[in-house]
Design a protein around this motif. Structure first.
Motif, PDB file in Angstrom:
ATOM      1  N   SER A 147       0.833  -1.200   0.000  1.00 39.49           N
ATOM      2  CA  SER A 147       0.000   0.000   0.000  1.00 39.49           C
ATOM      3  C   SER A 147       0.868   1.251   0.000  1.00 39.49           C
ATOM      4  O   SER A 147       0.581   2.231  -0.696  1.00 39.49           O
ATOM      5  N   GLN A 150       2.162   1.882  -3.331  1.00 36.23           N
ATOM      6  CA  GLN A 150       1.147   2.537  -4.146  1.00 36.23           C
ATOM      7  C   GLN A 150       1.096   4.029  -3.848  1.00 36.23           C
ATOM      8  O   GLN A 150       0.974   4.853  -4.763  1.00 36.23           O
ATOM      9  N   ALA A 279      -5.968   1.894   1.792  1.00 37.93           N
ATOM     10  CA  ALA A 279      -5.792   0.543   1.271  1.00 37.93           C
ATOM     11  C   ALA A 279      -5.657  -0.532   2.347  1.00 37.93           C
ATOM     12  O   ALA A 279      -6.327  -1.573   2.256  1.00 37.93           O
ATOM     13  N   ALA A 328      -5.761  -0.053  -3.452  1.00 38.48           N
ATOM     14  CA  ALA A 328      -6.111  -1.202  -2.616  1.00 38.48           C
ATOM     15  C   ALA A 328      -6.086  -2.489  -3.437  1.00 38.48           C
ATOM     16  O   ALA A 328      -5.599  -3.533  -2.979  1.00 38.48           O
TER      17      ALA A 328
END
Length: 431
Positions: A147, A150, A279, A328
Motif C-alpha cells: 500500500s 502505491q 488501502a 487497494a
C-alpha cells in the motif's frame, strides 16, 4: 482506521524498507516528470500524434521486453546490485538528453533511444525491487508495504505532471535534468540498505536459464487466481491506458497548456494517495477476490463521461474516481502474490506476471493514437468504454478470483515452502 495507521508507523521503523521507499519515491517523481514530457516534446518536434505515441511506447516496450530475463537475474544475483546498476544507467541516459538540450540538439531518435534503454533498465529494476520488499518486510506487513508503494507512485503522479509541465515550459530538457539527479539519489539510498538481498536458491533447482524461467510459469499455472489475473490485468491495462492517451492527446490537439494537462496527473495523484492511505483498511476487511472484482468495475464507470466531455475537469474527475480503489486492488493482489510465492521464485513469478499483464502497455498509446486519428476522440473513447465493460466481466465471473480470502486467511492456503520460510523469519515454531 487507527489500527491501519499504526501499521504505517510500524513499517516506518523498518530502516531498510524506509530507505528503499524514500529513495524510490524521489526517483519515481523524476521519472514521472520525464514520461509526461516525452510525448509533448515528440509532438512539438514533429506535430505528429503517431510520433508522440511511439515515444511513449518505446519506454514501455523496453521495460516489458526485459521482464522475463530480469526476473531470472533477480533470483540469481544480488538484488541490490541490480537496482543500483539500473538506477546508474538511468542517470547516464537522462544526462545525455540534458547535454543535447543545452546544445540545442534534441532529436526524436535520441529521445526514442533513451526511452527504450531506460525502459530496459526499469525492467531490470522492478522484479529486483519486488523481491527485495519481500526480504526486508515480514508477511504480516506485506499489505501495508505494498500500500505504501502505491502511495509512492501516486505522490509522483500528484507532483510529476505539474512539475514536468512547468519545467518543460522553461526549458524542454529541464525535466530530464531533475530525473538524472533523482536516479543518482536512488543509487545513494540503495547503497545504504543493510539487509542481505542475495537470493537463497533452493537445493535441486534447475540450473538452465530456460528451465528456470519455465519454473516461474509452472508455479503460476498451479495458481488459478494468477492465471486469470494475467488475462484480466493485461486487457485492462491496454484499454484504460489507451483511453487516457486519447484523452491527453485530445487536450494537446485543442491547444490546452501543458501545465493544465498536468492537472490530470495531479488529480490521479490525489485520488491515488487517498486510496493508498485507505488501502490497508480496505484490504483487511474485504476478501481479496471480491476487492479485485470491485476494482475491475471501477475501471469502467468513470470512463463513461469522457465520451461527451473533452475537458481537463472531466479527465481529472475520471482519473480521481478510478484511482480511489485502484491502490487497494494493486496492493492486495501484489501482497497476495508475494505471500504465496517462495523466496527463490519471487523474481521470476513477479516478472512472469508483469511480462503478461504489462505486455499490452506498449500497444496502448499506439491503439489510442490510431483510433483518435482514424475515428475521432468521441468514437475512440466509446470503443474503449465498450471494451472495458467486456474486460470487467472476466473477474466478475471467475470462480478462482472470487474465492481468494482476506489476508488473515492467506497463510492457510500458502505453499508449504512459503510457510516454512515465514517460520524461519519470525523464529516461530510450528504447533
Amino acid at each position: 482506521m487507527v489500527r491501519d495507521m499504526t501499521g504505517y508507523r510500524e513499517l516506518a521503523r523498518n530502516r531498510d524498507f524506509t530507505i528503499l521507499w524514500v529513495g524510490e519515491t524521489v526517483s519515481e517523481l523524476g521519472s514521472t516528470m520525464s514520461l509526461f514530457v516525452f510525448p509533448l516534446l515528440g509532438y512539438h518536434l514533429t506535430g505528429s500524434t503517431a510520433v508522440a505515441a511511439l515515444l511513449e511506447s518505446a519506454g514501455l516496450l523496453g521495460m516489458v521486453a526485459m521482464m522475463l530475463p530480469s526476473g531470472l537475474l533477480a533470483d540469481r544475483f544480488d538484488r541490490r546490485t541490480l537496482m543500483i546498476g539500473a538506477s546508474a544507467t538511468g542517470a547516464l541516459l537522462y544526462g545525455s538528453l540534458v547535454l543535447a538540450g543545452i546544445l540545442g540538439e534534441l532529436t526524436v531518435p535520441h529521445l526514442g533511444a533513451v526511452a527504450l534503454l531506460t525502459g530496459i533498465a526499469q525492467g531490470v529494476f522492478q522484479p529486483a525491487q519486488m523481491a527485495a520488499i519481500r526480504t526486508v518486510v515480514s508477511t504480516d506487513q506485506l499489505a501495508t508495504a505494498f500500500s505504501q508503494n502505491q502511495a509512492r507512485q501516486h505522490v509522483a503522479s500528484l507532483l510529476g505532471g505539474p512539475l514536468g509541465g512547468a519545467l518543460y515550459a522553461v526549458r524542454a530538457w529541464a525535466p530530464f535534468a531533475v530525473d538524472a539527479v533523482s536516479y543518482g539519489i536512488s543509487c545513494l539510498t540503495l547503497s545504504r540498505i543493510r539487509t542481505d538481498l542475495r537470493p537463497q536458491p533452493r537445493e535441486g533447482a534447475p540450473t538452465r536459464p530456460v528451465e528456470q524461467v519455465k519454473e516461474g510459469y509452472r508455479f503460476i499455472r498451479h495458481q488459478p487466481f494468477f492465471r486469470t489475473l494475467m488475462v484480466w490485468a493485461g486487457l485492462s491495462n491496454l484499454v484504460v491506458n489507451a483511453c487516457f492517451f486519447v484523452v491527453m492527446m485530445r487536450l494537446v490537439r485543442e491547444g490546452v497548456q501543458p501545465a493544465r494537462i498536468g492537472l490530470v496527473s495531479t488529480a490521479a495523484g490525489i485520488g491515488g494517495i487517498l486510496g493508498a492511505l485507505a488501502a490497508p483498511y480496505v484490504i483487511d476487511r474485504l476478501r481479496t477476490g471480491a476487492l479485485t472484482v470491485v476494482v475491475g468495475w471501477m475501471c469502467v464507470l468513470p470512463l463513461v463521461p469522457l465520451m461527451w466531455w473533452s475537458t481537463t475537469g472531466a479527465a481529472c474527475a475520471s482519473v480521481f474516481a478510478i484511482l480511489l480503489l485502484n491502490p487497494a486492488g494493486n496492493a492486495g493482489i501484489g501482497a497476495y502474490r508475494s505471500a504465496m510465492t517462495p523466496d527463490e521464485l519471487q523474481g521470476r513469478v513477479s516478472s512472469a506476471l508483469s511480462f503478461v499483464t504489462m505486455g499490452t502497455l506498449p500497444l496502448a498509446p499506439v491503439l489510442g493514437g490510431f483510433l483518435l486519428g482514424t475515428y475521432g476522440g468521441q468514437a475512440a473513447i466509446a470503443a474503449m468504454v465498450g471494451a472495458s465493460v467486456l474486460t470487467a466481466l472476466i473477474p466478475t465471473f471467475s470462480r478462482s478470483m472470487n474465492s481468494v480470502p482476506r489476508p488473515s486467511e492467506w497463510s492457510a492456503t500458502a505453499p508449504a515452502s512459503v510457510r516454512e520460510t515465514d517460520v524461519e523469519r519470525t523464529g516461530a515454531t510450528c504447533a
